[in-house]
Design an enzyme around this catalytic site. Structure first.
Site, PDB file in Angstrom:
ATOM      1  CB  CYS A 157       0.847   6.767   9.426  1.00 54.64           C
ATOM      2  SG  CYS A 157       0.023   6.134  10.486  1.00 54.64           S
ATOM      3  N   GLY A 168       2.803  -5.036   6.491  1.00 59.90           N
ATOM      4  CA  GLY A 168       3.524  -3.901   6.964  1.00 59.90           C
ATOM      5  C   GLY A 168       3.091  -3.579   8.287  1.00 59.90           C
ATOM      6  CB  THR A 169       0.717  -1.303   8.866  1.00 60.19           C
ATOM      7  OG1 THR A 169       0.876  -0.472   7.473  1.00 60.19           O
ATOM      8  CG2 THR A 169       0.210  -0.232  10.115  1.00 60.19           C
ATOM      9  CB  SER A 202      -5.936   2.232   5.948  1.00 59.96           C
ATOM     10  OG  SER A 202      -5.465   2.735   7.087  1.00 59.96           O
ATOM     11  CG  ASN A 232      -2.410  -0.839   1.483  1.00 59.92           C
ATOM     12  OD1 ASN A 232      -2.335  -1.699   0.052  1.00 59.92           O
ATOM     13  ND2 ASN A 232      -2.696  -1.494   2.564  1.00 59.92           N
ATOM     14  CG  ASN A 285       6.619  -2.794  10.608  1.00 60.94           C
ATOM     15  OD1 ASN A 285       7.538  -3.563  10.882  1.00 60.94           O
ATOM     16  ND2 ASN A 285       6.722  -2.391   8.922  1.00 60.94           N
TER      17      ASN A 285
END
Length: 311
Positions: A126, A161-162, A157, A10, A165
Protein backbone atom coordinates in the site's frame (compact mmCIF):
# COMPACT_ATOMS: atom_id res chain seq x y z
CA UNK A 1 -11.59 -11.86 -17.86
CA UNK A 2 -13.05 -14.12 -15.18
CA UNK A 3 -11.13 -13.65 -11.94
CA UNK A 4 -10.91 -15.55 -8.67
CA UNK A 5 -9.81 -13.96 -5.40
CA UNK A 6 -7.71 -15.99 -2.94
CA UNK A 7 -7.92 -14.52 0.55
CA UNK A 8 -11.12 -13.57 2.34
CA UNK A 9 -9.63 -10.97 4.68
CA UNK A 10 -9.89 -7.19 4.46
CA UNK A 11 -8.02 -6.78 1.18
CA UNK A 12 -9.57 -9.74 -0.61
CA UNK A 13 -13.10 -8.78 0.43
CA UNK A 14 -12.70 -5.15 -0.62
CA UNK A 15 -11.25 -6.26 -3.95
CA UNK A 16 -14.10 -8.69 -4.58
CA UNK A 17 -16.65 -5.97 -3.90
CA UNK A 18 -14.87 -3.66 -6.34
CA UNK A 19 -14.91 -6.35 -9.02
CA UNK A 20 -18.62 -7.07 -8.48
CA UNK A 21 -19.55 -3.38 -8.41
CA UNK A 22 -17.46 -2.52 -11.43
CA UNK A 23 -18.82 -2.08 -14.91
CA UNK A 24 -15.54 -3.06 -16.48
CA UNK A 25 -14.22 -6.12 -18.26
CA UNK A 26 -13.32 -8.19 -15.16
CA UNK A 27 -15.93 -10.41 -13.50
CA UNK A 28 -15.86 -12.34 -10.22
CA UNK A 29 -15.64 -16.12 -10.67
CA UNK A 30 -14.95 -17.22 -7.08
CA UNK A 31 -13.64 -16.27 -3.67
CA UNK A 32 -11.31 -18.69 -1.91
CA UNK A 33 -10.51 -18.65 1.81
CA UNK A 34 -9.43 -20.99 4.59
CA UNK A 35 -11.99 -20.10 7.28
CA UNK A 36 -15.55 -21.15 6.42
CA UNK A 37 -16.85 -18.70 9.02
CA UNK A 38 -15.02 -15.66 7.65
CA UNK A 39 -16.98 -12.49 6.97
CA UNK A 40 -15.36 -12.29 3.52
CA UNK A 41 -16.74 -15.64 2.37
CA UNK A 42 -20.14 -14.78 3.83
CA UNK A 43 -20.13 -11.46 1.95
CA UNK A 44 -19.15 -13.23 -1.27
CA UNK A 45 -22.03 -15.67 -0.92
CA UNK A 46 -24.45 -12.79 -0.38
CA UNK A 47 -23.13 -11.27 -3.60
CA UNK A 48 -23.77 -14.52 -5.47
CA UNK A 49 -20.09 -15.39 -5.90
CA UNK A 50 -19.10 -19.07 -5.50
CA UNK A 51 -16.85 -19.73 -2.50
CA UNK A 52 -14.49 -22.40 -1.19
CA UNK A 53 -12.89 -22.56 2.26
CA UNK A 54 -10.09 -25.03 1.54
CA UNK A 55 -7.47 -22.69 0.08
CA UNK A 56 -5.81 -22.99 -3.29
CA UNK A 57 -6.74 -26.69 -3.44
CA UNK A 58 -10.37 -25.61 -3.45
CA UNK A 59 -9.71 -23.23 -6.31
CA UNK A 60 -8.13 -26.01 -8.37
CA UNK A 61 -11.15 -28.23 -7.63
CA UNK A 62 -13.73 -25.79 -8.99
CA UNK A 63 -15.75 -27.25 -11.86
CA UNK A 64 -15.10 -24.14 -13.94
CA UNK A 65 -11.45 -23.69 -12.95
CA UNK A 66 -10.37 -23.97 -16.59
CA UNK A 67 -12.52 -20.95 -17.42
CA UNK A 68 -10.81 -18.71 -14.87
CA UNK A 69 -8.35 -16.35 -16.57
CA UNK A 70 -6.87 -14.49 -13.65
CA UNK A 71 -6.22 -15.06 -9.95
CA UNK A 72 -5.86 -12.26 -7.41
CA UNK A 73 -3.81 -13.38 -4.39
CA UNK A 74 -4.70 -11.35 -1.28
CA UNK A 75 -3.24 -13.69 1.34
CA UNK A 76 0.28 -13.23 2.75
CA UNK A 77 3.80 -13.31 1.37
CA UNK A 78 4.42 -16.83 2.68
CA UNK A 79 1.09 -18.14 1.40
CA UNK A 80 1.66 -16.58 -2.01
CA UNK A 81 4.78 -18.68 -2.55
CA UNK A 82 2.68 -21.82 -2.04
CA UNK A 83 -0.25 -20.53 -4.10
CA UNK A 84 1.94 -19.46 -7.01
CA UNK A 85 3.62 -22.88 -7.10
CA UNK A 86 0.24 -24.62 -7.13
CA UNK A 87 -1.10 -22.42 -9.95
CA UNK A 88 2.03 -22.40 -12.12
CA UNK A 89 1.28 -25.65 -14.04
CA UNK A 90 -2.05 -24.24 -15.22
CA UNK A 91 -0.76 -21.04 -16.77
CA UNK A 92 -3.09 -18.72 -14.86
CA UNK A 93 -2.20 -15.04 -14.75
CA UNK A 94 -1.68 -13.91 -11.15
CA UNK A 95 -2.00 -10.43 -9.65
CA UNK A 96 -0.20 -10.58 -6.32
CA UNK A 97 -1.36 -8.21 -3.56
CA UNK A 98 1.19 -9.53 -1.05
CA UNK A 99 4.80 -8.36 -0.63
CA UNK A 100 6.12 -11.72 -1.90
CA UNK A 101 7.39 -10.06 -5.09
CA UNK A 102 7.81 -13.21 -7.17
CA UNK A 103 6.94 -11.23 -10.27
CA UNK A 104 7.91 -7.70 -11.32
CA UNK A 105 6.80 -4.76 -9.21
CA UNK A 106 3.88 -3.01 -10.88
CA UNK A 107 2.62 0.49 -10.10
CA UNK A 108 -0.05 1.23 -12.74
CA UNK A 109 0.69 4.87 -13.70
CA UNK A 110 4.44 4.24 -13.76
CA UNK A 111 5.21 0.89 -15.39
CA UNK A 112 2.12 -1.29 -15.94
CA UNK A 113 2.44 -1.40 -19.72
CA UNK A 114 6.00 -2.71 -19.42
CA UNK A 115 4.81 -5.90 -17.68
CA UNK A 116 1.55 -6.86 -19.36
CA UNK A 117 3.04 -10.15 -20.53
CA UNK A 118 4.36 -11.20 -17.11
CA UNK A 119 2.63 -14.27 -15.64
CA UNK A 120 2.82 -12.86 -12.11
CA UNK A 121 2.45 -9.14 -11.38
CA UNK A 122 3.25 -7.84 -7.91
CA UNK A 123 1.35 -4.85 -6.49
CA UNK A 124 4.23 -3.98 -4.11
CA UNK A 125 2.55 -2.64 -0.95
CA UNK A 126 0.00 0.00 0.00
CA UNK A 127 2.85 2.38 0.83
CA UNK A 128 4.51 1.56 -2.47
CA UNK A 129 1.37 2.22 -4.50
CA UNK A 130 0.99 5.59 -2.78
CA UNK A 131 4.59 6.79 -2.85
CA UNK A 132 6.43 5.17 -5.77
CA UNK A 133 4.51 7.32 -8.29
CA UNK A 134 5.71 10.47 -6.52
CA UNK A 135 9.34 9.33 -6.48
CA UNK A 136 9.00 8.47 -10.18
CA UNK A 137 7.58 11.93 -10.84
CA UNK A 138 10.53 13.58 -9.12
CA UNK A 139 13.08 11.32 -10.81
CA UNK A 140 11.59 12.22 -14.20
CA UNK A 141 13.00 15.72 -13.64
CA UNK A 142 16.01 15.24 -11.37
CA UNK A 143 18.14 12.28 -10.31
CA UNK A 144 16.92 11.00 -6.94
CA UNK A 145 19.94 10.00 -4.87
CA UNK A 146 17.88 8.87 -1.87
CA UNK A 147 14.15 8.41 -1.29
CA UNK A 148 12.59 7.83 2.11
CA UNK A 149 8.89 7.28 2.70
CA UNK A 150 6.79 7.01 5.83
CA UNK A 151 3.37 5.37 5.46
CA UNK A 152 1.05 5.95 8.40
CA UNK A 153 -2.12 3.85 8.43
CA UNK A 154 -4.93 3.39 10.92
CA UNK A 155 -4.22 0.44 13.18
CA UNK A 156 -7.80 -0.73 12.69
CA UNK A 157 -7.20 -1.05 8.94
CA UNK A 158 -4.27 -3.43 9.38
CA UNK A 159 -5.55 -7.00 9.34
CA UNK A 160 -3.63 -10.17 10.19
CA UNK A 161 -2.04 -10.38 6.74
CA UNK A 162 -0.71 -6.82 6.92
CA UNK A 163 0.63 -7.34 10.43
CA UNK A 164 2.32 -10.60 9.46
CA UNK A 165 4.09 -8.88 6.56
CA UNK A 166 5.63 -5.82 8.24
CA UNK A 167 9.21 -6.87 7.47
CA UNK A 168 8.32 -7.72 3.88
CA UNK A 169 6.51 -4.38 3.60
CA UNK A 170 9.58 -2.33 4.40
CA UNK A 171 11.90 -4.39 2.20
CA UNK A 172 9.56 -4.60 -0.80
CA UNK A 173 8.60 -0.93 -0.66
CA UNK A 174 12.22 0.19 -0.42
CA UNK A 175 13.21 -1.91 -3.42
CA UNK A 176 10.26 -0.57 -5.42
CA UNK A 177 11.34 3.00 -4.70
CA UNK A 178 14.57 2.07 -6.46
CA UNK A 179 13.47 -0.27 -9.25
CA UNK A 180 10.26 1.52 -10.22
CA UNK A 181 10.58 4.97 -8.69
CA UNK A 182 14.13 5.47 -9.96
CA UNK A 183 15.81 6.32 -6.65
CA UNK A 184 19.43 5.28 -6.25
CA UNK A 185 18.67 4.23 -2.66
CA UNK A 186 15.32 3.78 -0.95
CA UNK A 187 14.01 3.34 2.58
CA UNK A 188 10.47 2.68 3.80
CA UNK A 189 8.88 3.00 7.22
CA UNK A 190 5.35 1.97 8.20
CA UNK A 191 3.45 3.29 11.22
CA UNK A 192 0.31 1.62 12.55
CA UNK A 193 -1.46 4.59 14.11
CA UNK A 194 -3.71 3.59 17.05
CA UNK A 195 -5.46 6.98 17.22
CA UNK A 196 -9.22 7.03 17.82
CA UNK A 197 -11.14 8.02 15.87
CA UNK A 198 -9.09 6.31 13.17
CA UNK A 199 -7.12 8.62 10.90
CA UNK A 200 -6.88 8.53 7.12
CA UNK A 201 -3.77 7.05 5.52
CA UNK A 202 -0.98 9.61 5.33
CA UNK A 203 2.26 9.26 3.37
CA UNK A 204 5.36 11.41 3.50
CA UNK A 205 7.86 11.25 0.64
CA UNK A 206 11.35 12.72 0.94
CA UNK A 207 13.67 12.79 -2.08
CA UNK A 208 17.26 14.06 -2.06
CA UNK A 209 18.13 15.51 -5.47
CA UNK A 210 20.69 17.78 -7.04
CA UNK A 211 19.76 21.43 -7.44
CA UNK A 212 17.03 21.48 -10.10
CA UNK A 213 14.06 23.33 -11.60
CA UNK A 214 11.56 23.21 -8.74
CA UNK A 215 8.68 24.36 -10.93
CA UNK A 216 9.18 21.37 -13.23
CA UNK A 217 9.30 19.01 -10.25
CA UNK A 218 6.08 20.49 -8.89
CA UNK A 219 4.34 20.13 -12.24
CA UNK A 220 5.51 16.52 -12.57
CA UNK A 221 4.25 15.65 -9.08
CA UNK A 222 0.84 17.20 -9.77
CA UNK A 223 0.50 15.33 -13.06
CA UNK A 224 1.37 12.02 -11.40
CA UNK A 225 -1.03 12.64 -8.51
CA UNK A 226 -3.80 13.20 -11.04
CA UNK A 227 -2.93 9.92 -12.77
CA UNK A 228 -3.26 8.00 -9.49
CA UNK A 229 -6.45 9.82 -8.54
CA UNK A 230 -8.02 8.64 -11.82
CA UNK A 231 -8.45 5.18 -10.25
CA UNK A 232 -8.09 6.09 -6.53
CA UNK A 233 -10.37 9.15 -6.15
CA UNK A 234 -9.35 9.67 -2.52
CA UNK A 235 -5.66 10.14 -3.40
CA UNK A 236 -4.54 13.74 -2.97
CA UNK A 237 -1.68 16.08 -2.16
CA UNK A 238 -2.04 17.75 1.22
CA UNK A 239 -0.03 20.78 0.12
CA UNK A 240 2.34 21.92 -2.59
CA UNK A 241 5.68 20.05 -2.79
CA UNK A 242 8.23 21.54 -0.39
CA UNK A 243 11.89 22.26 -1.21
CA UNK A 244 14.75 22.78 1.25
CA UNK A 245 18.44 23.23 0.58
CA UNK A 246 20.55 20.61 2.37
CA UNK A 247 23.91 21.70 3.77
CA UNK A 248 26.95 19.52 3.26
CA UNK A 249 27.12 17.03 6.11
CA UNK A 250 23.37 16.90 6.68
CA UNK A 251 22.34 13.32 7.64
CA UNK A 252 20.21 13.07 4.51
CA UNK A 253 23.09 14.05 2.26
CA UNK A 254 25.24 11.38 3.91
CA UNK A 255 22.53 8.81 3.20
CA UNK A 256 22.30 10.05 -0.37
CA UNK A 257 26.05 9.69 -0.79
CA UNK A 258 25.97 6.15 0.60
CA UNK A 259 28.49 6.89 3.31
CA UNK A 260 31.07 8.10 0.78
CA UNK A 261 32.71 11.54 0.89
CA UNK A 262 30.13 14.24 0.03
CA UNK A 263 29.58 14.72 -3.68
CA UNK A 264 30.15 18.12 -5.16
CA UNK A 265 27.21 20.43 -5.75
CA UNK A 266 24.22 21.59 -3.75
CA UNK A 267 21.43 19.17 -2.88
CA UNK A 268 17.74 19.75 -2.33
CA UNK A 269 15.25 17.89 -0.20
CA UNK A 270 11.92 17.51 -1.97
CA UNK A 271 9.10 16.66 0.43
CA UNK A 272 5.62 15.61 -0.66
CA UNK A 273 2.75 15.00 1.74
CA UNK A 274 -0.12 12.74 0.69
CA UNK A 275 -3.46 11.60 2.02
CA UNK A 276 -5.41 8.57 0.81
CA UNK A 277 -9.08 8.31 1.65
CA UNK A 278 -10.72 4.97 0.94
CA UNK A 279 -13.86 4.50 -1.13
CA UNK A 280 -15.50 2.69 1.85
CA UNK A 281 -16.62 -0.27 -0.25
CA UNK A 282 -15.91 -2.62 2.66
CA UNK A 283 -14.00 -0.90 5.45
CA UNK A 284 -14.57 2.75 6.42
CA UNK A 285 -12.96 5.62 4.56
CA UNK A 286 -9.94 5.68 6.86
CA UNK A 287 -8.68 2.46 5.22
CA UNK A 288 -7.08 4.21 2.27
CA UNK A 289 -4.19 1.76 2.48
CA UNK A 290 -6.56 -1.05 1.59
CA UNK A 291 -8.33 0.96 -1.11
CA UNK A 292 -5.19 1.95 -3.00
CA UNK A 293 -3.99 -1.67 -3.14
CA UNK A 294 -7.26 -3.11 -4.39
CA UNK A 295 -7.80 -0.24 -6.81
CA UNK A 296 -4.32 -0.77 -8.28
CA UNK A 297 -4.96 -4.51 -8.60
CA UNK A 298 -8.27 -3.96 -10.36
CA UNK A 299 -6.73 -1.34 -12.64
CA UNK A 300 -4.04 -3.87 -13.58
CA UNK A 301 -6.59 -6.61 -14.26
CA UNK A 302 -8.70 -4.32 -16.42
CA UNK A 303 -5.66 -3.40 -18.49
CA UNK A 304 -4.82 -7.10 -18.89
CA UNK A 305 -8.37 -7.77 -19.99
CA UNK A 306 -8.16 -5.06 -22.64
CA UNK A 307 -5.42 -7.10 -24.33
CA UNK A 308 -7.19 -10.45 -24.04
CA UNK A 309 -9.34 -11.88 -26.86
CA UNK A 310 -13.07 -11.62 -26.18
CA UNK A 311 -14.80 -14.74 -24.95
Amino acid sequence: MRAAVIGSGNIGTDLLIKVVRGAGNVTAAAMIGIDPRSEGLARARRLGVPTRADGVAGLLALDDFDDIDLVFDATSAAAHHRNAAALAPYGKRVVDLTPAALGPYVVPPVNLDEHLDAPNLNMVTCGGQATVPIVAAVSAVAAVHYAEIVASIASRSAGPGTRANIDEFTETTARALERVGGAARGKAIIVLNPAEPALLMRDTVHCVVDDCDTERVTASVHAMAASVAAYVPGYRLKQEPQFRALPVGDPLTRLADGGKPPAAGAKLLVSVYLEVEGAAHYLPAYAGNLDIMTSAALRTAERLAERSPAR
